[in-house]
Design an enzyme around this catalytic site. Sequence first.
Site, PDB file in Angstrom:
ATOM      1  N   THR A  76       0.574  -1.284   0.091  1.00 35.69           N
ATOM      2  CA  THR A  76       0.015   0.156   0.054  1.00 35.69           C
ATOM      3  C   THR A  76       0.868   1.269  -0.097  1.00 35.69           C
ATOM      4  O   THR A  76       0.725   2.346  -0.815  1.00 35.69           O
ATOM      5  CB  THR A  76      -0.933   0.194   1.210  1.00 35.69           C
ATOM      6  OG1 THR A  76      -1.816  -1.109   1.058  1.00 35.69           O
ATOM      7  CG2 THR A  76      -1.682   1.293   1.169  1.00 35.69           C
ATOM      8  N   THR A 235       0.924  -2.261  14.609  1.00 37.16           N
ATOM      9  CA  THR A 235       0.735  -3.089  13.548  1.00 37.16           C
ATOM     10  C   THR A 235       0.655  -2.157  12.242  1.00 37.16           C
ATOM     11  O   THR A 235       0.297  -2.540  11.034  1.00 37.16           O
ATOM     12  CB  THR A 235      -0.072  -4.040  13.468  1.00 37.16           C
ATOM     13  OG1 THR A 235      -1.555  -3.563  13.488  1.00 37.16           O
ATOM     14  CG2 THR A 235       0.084  -5.104  14.432  1.00 37.16           C
ATOM     15  N   ARG A 237       3.026   1.238  10.819  1.00 35.49           N
ATOM     16  CA  ARG A 237       4.213   1.617  10.320  1.00 35.49           C
ATOM     17  C   ARG A 237       5.296   1.999  11.393  1.00 35.49           C
ATOM     18  O   ARG A 237       5.115   2.547  12.385  1.00 35.49           O
ATOM     19  CB  ARG A 237       4.053   2.802   9.292  1.00 35.49           C
ATOM     20  CG  ARG A 237       3.252   2.767   7.986  1.00 35.49           C
ATOM     21  CD  ARG A 237       4.039   1.723   7.042  1.00 35.49           C
ATOM     22  NE  ARG A 237       3.413   1.496   5.836  1.00 35.49           N
ATOM     23  CZ  ARG A 237       2.839   0.486   5.510  1.00 35.49           C
ATOM     24  NH1 ARG A 237       2.456  -0.296   6.422  1.00 35.49           N
ATOM     25  NH2 ARG A 237       2.190   0.373   4.344  1.00 35.49           N
ATOM     26  N   GLU A 266      14.405  -2.019   9.275  1.00 35.78           N
ATOM     27  CA  GLU A 266      13.842  -3.640   9.083  1.00 35.78           C
ATOM     28  C   GLU A 266      14.846  -4.077   8.080  1.00 35.78           C
ATOM     29  O   GLU A 266      14.957  -3.595   6.872  1.00 35.78           O
ATOM     30  CB  GLU A 266      12.258  -3.437   8.656  1.00 35.78           C
ATOM     31  CG  GLU A 266      11.450  -3.029   9.504  1.00 35.78           C
ATOM     32  CD  GLU A 266       9.799  -2.823   9.173  1.00 35.78           C
ATOM     33  OE1 GLU A 266       9.238  -3.050   9.978  1.00 35.78           O
ATOM     34  OE2 GLU A 266       9.658  -2.774   7.848  1.00 35.78           O
ATOM     35  N   HIS A 288       7.210  -7.886  11.195  1.00 40.51           N
ATOM     36  CA  HIS A 288       6.430  -7.248  10.123  1.00 40.51           C
ATOM     37  C   HIS A 288       5.828  -8.010   9.092  1.00 40.51           C
ATOM     38  O   HIS A 288       6.122  -8.004   8.044  1.00 40.51           O
ATOM     39  CB  HIS A 288       7.300  -6.385   9.155  1.00 40.51           C
ATOM     40  CG  HIS A 288       6.647  -5.186   8.336  1.00 40.51           C
ATOM     41  ND1 HIS A 288       7.317  -4.031   7.961  1.00 40.51           N
ATOM     42  CD2 HIS A 288       5.451  -5.172   8.023  1.00 40.51           C
ATOM     43  CE1 HIS A 288       6.420  -3.289   7.351  1.00 40.51           C
ATOM     44  NE2 HIS A 288       5.160  -4.027   7.181  1.00 40.51           N
ATOM     45  N   ALA A 290       2.156  -8.860  10.122  1.00 40.75           N
ATOM     46  CA  ALA A 290       0.810  -8.993  10.114  1.00 40.75           C
ATOM     47  C   ALA A 290       0.088  -8.716   8.893  1.00 40.75           C
ATOM     48  O   ALA A 290      -0.968  -9.225   8.877  1.00 40.75           O
ATOM     49  CB  ALA A 290       0.431  -7.612  11.014  1.00 40.75           C
ATOM     50  N   TRP A 291       0.540  -8.223   7.989  1.00 40.54           N
ATOM     51  CA  TRP A 291      -0.067  -7.722   6.477  1.00 40.54           C
ATOM     52  C   TRP A 291      -0.120  -9.338   5.807  1.00 40.54           C
ATOM     53  O   TRP A 291      -1.125  -9.290   4.747  1.00 40.54           O
ATOM     54  CB  TRP A 291       0.692  -7.178   5.661  1.00 40.54           C
ATOM     55  CG  TRP A 291       2.171  -7.481   5.242  1.00 40.54           C
ATOM     56  CD1 TRP A 291       3.169  -7.266   6.326  1.00 40.54           C
ATOM     57  CD2 TRP A 291       2.408  -8.291   4.040  1.00 40.54           C
ATOM     58  NE1 TRP A 291       4.378  -8.096   5.459  1.00 40.54           N
ATOM     59  CE2 TRP A 291       3.767  -8.489   4.271  1.00 40.54           C
ATOM     60  CE3 TRP A 291       1.569  -8.485   3.096  1.00 40.54           C
ATOM     61  CZ2 TRP A 291       4.367  -8.908   3.115  1.00 40.54           C
ATOM     62  CZ3 TRP A 291       2.408  -9.156   1.944  1.00 40.54           C
ATOM     63  CH2 TRP A 291       3.749  -9.530   2.094  1.00 40.54           C
TER      64      TRP A 291
END
Length: 314
Positions: A76, A235, A237, A266, A288, A290-291
């Site tokens: 996104t 969760t 950024r 990251e 990272h 969660a998506w």
Amino acid sequence: MPKIVFLDTNTLGNDVVDQLEEFKKLGDVTFYDSTSPEEILTRVKDVSVIVTNKVVITKEIMLKCKHLQLVAITATGTNNVDLLAAKALNINVKNAVNYSSESVAQQTFAMLLSLVNGIYSYDQRVKSGQYSEESSFTWIGNSFSEIAGKRFGIIGLGNIGTRVAEIATAFGAEVVYYSTSGIARNERYKLVDKKELFSTSDIISIHSPLNVKTADFVGENEFNLMRKSSILINTGRGGIVNEPALANALNKGEIKGAAIDVFAIEPTPLDNPLLKINSPEKLLLSPHVAWASKEARKKLLEITYANIKEMKLN
């Protein structure tokens, strides 16, 4: 046949290989697991489409890509592409939106419930054999609290924040939110100012984009406002929460706990202060992810495929 290059397929996981093969219907496709800054130009200079998740596409790169028509972002966020330069050069940039709302909301509550309910400590109590030696049928330990009746503050009430709000409401929480854009998003929930959100919420969950308004949005001042019994979840950024300030707040007992899925840098450097807090049980971390439910990644690739197909490439 147009040339298409994927620069970082390792961000998509190994279980979507069959779906990646579908892109060969759109052109001559090359896949790279990862791409270093030094490798970018060589790999993209002759292509019509660049597909990237986190590889940075600069103005200098685009100037040297004479055939480039589209940068397709498998995410996104668009901060890894120079959007102004792309517009000036008449290069399309397309991202993917609303593919991970269920995934992020689910991970948000998985982390929250694990932290609030002390799942790890109870699991270890049984597996270690300590429970087998108890005189009582139950071991309450540090106990846990219910979400019902708590004030659940959300920062950013977009697609994901709204889904989190719906689930929090189902748990019986009172949902309030802060709009980083200043725009009221949903009449179902109470819009509050920043001070009220931080000083009155029992749980605060972050779901806003990272931009000039939200960088270091949660720092020392905000932790001073929060209740000692409150929990912070990010969760959204990395960079929205000041990590040294969070570590300090946890060490000083200014908040009860935190669950963090995203980081300022990251992968996380080993000297990140969050890896060295005094009471690690107060903090739950994930990489990272969660998506990234399989369903979300499948939808992400479907959106990316459509973004490329509708371009009608030369």
